[in-house]
Design an enzyme around this catalytic site. Structure first.
Site, PDB file in Angstrom:
ATOM      1  N   ASP A 168       0.865  -1.175   0.000  1.00  0.00           N
ATOM      2  CA  ASP A 168       0.000   0.000   0.000  1.00  0.00           C
ATOM      3  C   ASP A 168       0.909   1.235   0.000  1.00  0.00           C
ATOM      4  O   ASP A 168       2.105   1.138   0.285  1.00  0.00           O
ATOM      5  CB  ASP A 168      -0.914  -0.058   1.236  1.00  0.00           C
ATOM      6  CG  ASP A 168      -2.041   0.966   1.147  1.00  0.00           C
ATOM      7  OD1 ASP A 168      -2.182   1.605   0.088  1.00  0.00           O
ATOM      8  OD2 ASP A 168      -2.773   1.118   2.138  1.00  0.00           O
ATOM      9  N   ASP A 201      -3.765   7.217  -3.948  1.00  0.00           N
ATOM     10  CA  ASP A 201      -5.090   7.692  -4.331  1.00  0.00           C
ATOM     11  C   ASP A 201      -5.714   8.456  -3.166  1.00  0.00           C
ATOM     12  O   ASP A 201      -5.137   8.509  -2.076  1.00  0.00           O
ATOM     13  CB  ASP A 201      -5.981   6.504  -4.744  1.00  0.00           C
ATOM     14  CG  ASP A 201      -6.174   5.517  -3.607  1.00  0.00           C
ATOM     15  OD1 ASP A 201      -5.213   5.311  -2.828  1.00  0.00           O
ATOM     16  OD2 ASP A 201      -7.268   4.943  -3.477  1.00  0.00           O
ATOM     17  N   ALA A 248     -11.828   2.808   0.204  1.00  0.00           N
ATOM     18  CA  ALA A 248     -12.613   3.577   1.174  1.00  0.00           C
ATOM     19  C   ALA A 248     -13.941   2.932   1.545  1.00  0.00           C
ATOM     20  O   ALA A 248     -14.937   3.619   1.764  1.00  0.00           O
ATOM     21  CB  ALA A 248     -12.830   5.009   0.670  1.00  0.00           C
ATOM     22  N   CYS A 284     -15.368 -23.520  17.572  1.00  0.00           N
ATOM     23  CA  CYS A 284     -14.425 -23.604  16.462  1.00  0.00           C
ATOM     24  C   CYS A 284     -13.543 -24.830  16.677  1.00  0.00           C
ATOM     25  O   CYS A 284     -13.308 -25.233  17.816  1.00  0.00           O
ATOM     26  CB  CYS A 284     -13.575 -22.332  16.448  1.00  0.00           C
ATOM     27  SG  CYS A 284     -12.186 -22.372  15.310  1.00  0.00           S
ATOM     28  N   CYS A 290     -10.358 -25.137  15.242  1.00  0.00           N
ATOM     29  CA  CYS A 290      -8.972 -24.863  14.830  1.00  0.00           C
ATOM     30  C   CYS A 290      -8.017 -25.341  15.933  1.00  0.00           C
ATOM     31  O   CYS A 290      -8.448 -25.648  17.049  1.00  0.00           O
ATOM     32  CB  CYS A 290      -8.789 -23.378  14.522  1.00  0.00           C
ATOM     33  SG  CYS A 290      -8.465 -22.343  15.967  1.00  0.00           S
ATOM     34  N   CYS A 336      -8.429 -23.556  19.302  1.00  0.00           N
ATOM     35  CA  CYS A 336      -9.675 -23.771  20.043  1.00  0.00           C
ATOM     36  C   CYS A 336      -9.838 -25.217  20.513  1.00  0.00           C
ATOM     37  O   CYS A 336     -10.555 -25.466  21.485  1.00  0.00           O
ATOM     38  CB  CYS A 336     -10.862 -23.341  19.193  1.00  0.00           C
ATOM     39  SG  CYS A 336     -10.779 -21.594  18.784  1.00  0.00           S
TER      40      CYS A 336
HETATM   41 ZN    ZN Z   1     -10.477 -21.424  16.584  1.00  0.00          ZN
END
Ligand code: ZN
Length: 489
Positions: free
Chosen positions: A93, A128, A196, A279, A281, A284
């Site tokens: 950026d 920009d 934006a 969750c 993952c 978790c």
């Molecule tokens: Zn998780």
């Protein structure tokens, strides 16, 4: 066709694509998530992003590197990939965000693009003007003109193999976004960020976000890779992909973790308020909420950031599979039910059905009717358009019941699509699964289909046999159609 972006699969205006990034010698499959790396503060290291999360591309801020003497010199000496220790593609950026936050910055497009090229960025960005939502039309137009001058000026800067973005601005004026999209598309640039939109997202204005994206997409060609700049919440990815966005960047995973916020595809939770972790993952499954709360600040932030990333990448994979399976709009419907603001977003998407219909594939997996919004999906619109081209002759029965020999032709009717010749019964989308307890919108859409075929065939005589449609649907059937109730179901 742009030679660095190829489209593979499509569903609604969403697509799986391949973005070739020549300078990194990497091909990124889209939709893709670009984790945001703050060069001063890495919650999860770029090497770990690649190894553990499979990140193929990330984004960092060249303005921060440029304005920090130590980082600047190291980036010039070793290059950006060494500085961040990341082999994949790196997008940079330009400082536009700082411009929107602080009102001014001290580099020009020319300086910062050359700097991005010098340090080895793979996708560079001009400076920009990120015009916020709801400003006066005059301001939006003036700032857009400045952005467009800079995008044009960037065309003549020698940036070698580095891809260059052409941001699409225009505030909350869809027609300005469309004009900005068409202008950007006509340049030599390669990737098209819709800029934006963060304030819209922060205020949960998903309906306005969809209108802004729809405007930009009307201006951009179908083959333009579109980046929804600053969009990092997994809750809205499916909606944005269905509108035709290909790239997302997430600072949210790290920023939210810093405030003990836990991302889910249904919204954001605060760690203090969680009794369970919904969750599976690695974070978790290894911790209970109280374990996470007991960690010191840094360890807790890192654990939450890792969870947030897992959820975010998983949603991108789920979306890609939905595109491949042809049920992306079913996923959007599901996500739309997680928050009233998301429902606004989905209803806004339905307002752009004609636009989506142009890119939606002709055949997908079975159409599921899941809500009254399903009656406004592109598949229904397309069927109605086709009805205008069919020409039944003589006396025609359109019926939800059995065929009858008392007429020259006997067509089936399935809400929400409406009538069709029986020979089409096994073709998409007429194989749709619909609930027994249908809502009025499904019958009204079917009645619109009846009206379409009747109006297109003024010399044909039509009768309608239905299972007691609501008045709101029958009112839409042309008066010259003789309609009757088939009897008790
Ligand atoms: Zn998780």
């Amino acid at each position: 066709m742009r030679d660095h972006f190829e489209l593979r699969d499509a569903d609604a205006a969403g697509r799986i694509g391949e973005l070739t990034v020549p300078r990194a010698d990497v091909t990124v499959e889209t939709p893709a998530l670009l984790p945001v790396i703050n060069p001063n503060l890495q919650t999860i290291s770029p090497a770990r992003l690649h190894e553990e999360f499979g990140a193929e591309i990330l984004i960092t801020n060249s303005y921060i590197i440029h304005n920090n003497e130590d980082l600047r010199e190291r980036a010039r000496e070793k290059g950006l990939h060494d500085l961040l220790d990341f082999d994949g593609a790196i997008m940079t950026d330009s400082g536009s965000f700082q411009l929107s936050e602080y009102g001014e910055i001290d580099v020009t497009t020319d300086e910062i693009l050359r700097f991005q090229h010098e340090i080895g960025s793979d996708i560079g960005t001009p400076v920009d003007i990120p015009t916020p939502p709801d400003v006066s039309r005059d301001r939006a137009k003036t700032e857009l003109a400045t952005t467009q001058e800079r995008i044009e000026a960037a065309e003549s800067i020698d940036t070698g193999e580095m891809l260059v973005t052409a941001p699409v601005q225009g505030s909350t004026y869809p027609d300005l976004r469309e004009q900005a999209g068409a202008h950007a598309d006509a340049t030599d640039h390669d990737v098209f960020p819709i800029g934006a939109v963060v304030p819209l997202m922060n205020e949960y204005r998903y309906g306005d976000m969809v209108d802004v994206v729809a405007g930009a997409k009307r201006g951009l060609g179908v083959d333009a890779p579109v980046h929804l700049f600053g969009a990092g919440h997994p809750m809205m990815f499916a909606l944005a992909v269905a509108m035709g966005c290909d790239l997302f960047d997430s600072a949210a995973y790290a920023l939210y973790a810093r405030d003990d916020r836990y991302l889910t595809v249904r919204g954001t939770e605060h760690l203090d308020e969680l009794d369970y972790l919904p969750c599976s993952c690695p974070v978790c499954t290894a911790h209970a909420p109280e374990d996470l709360r007991a960690l010191d600040d840094q360890a807790r932030e890192e654990a939450l950031a890792a969870h947030n990333l897992h959820v975010t990448f998983a949603e991108i994979r789920r979306i890609k599979q939905a595109i491949r399976s042809g049920d992306l709009l079913e996923l959007v419907e599901e996500r739309a039910r997680s928050h009233p603001a998301m429902l606004d977003g989905y209803r806004a998407l339905c307002d752009h059905t004609d636009q989506l219909e142009r890119e939606d594939p002709a055949s997908k997996s079975t159409f599921f009717y899941l809500s009254h919004e399903s009656a406004r999906r592109p598949e229904v619109r397309r069927h109605h358009r086709r009805l205008g081209r069919l020409d039944p002759e003589g006396t025609v029965l359109l019926t939800e019941g059995d065929s009858s020999n008392n007429y020259d032709e006997s067509w089936r009717i399935v809400p929400p699509f409406g009538p069709f010749p029986r020979a089409l019964s096994e073709t998409y989308p007429l194989t749709a699964e619909v609930p027994d307890r249908l809502d009025a919108s499904a019958y009204e859409a079917a009645a619109d289909g009846v009206a379409r075929v009747v109006e297109s065939n003024p010399d044909t005589e039509f009768s309608l046999g239905h299972w007691d449609w609501p008045t709101s649907a029958l009112d839409r059937v042309p008066s010259r159609v003789e309609s009757f109730v088939l009897g008790e179901k």
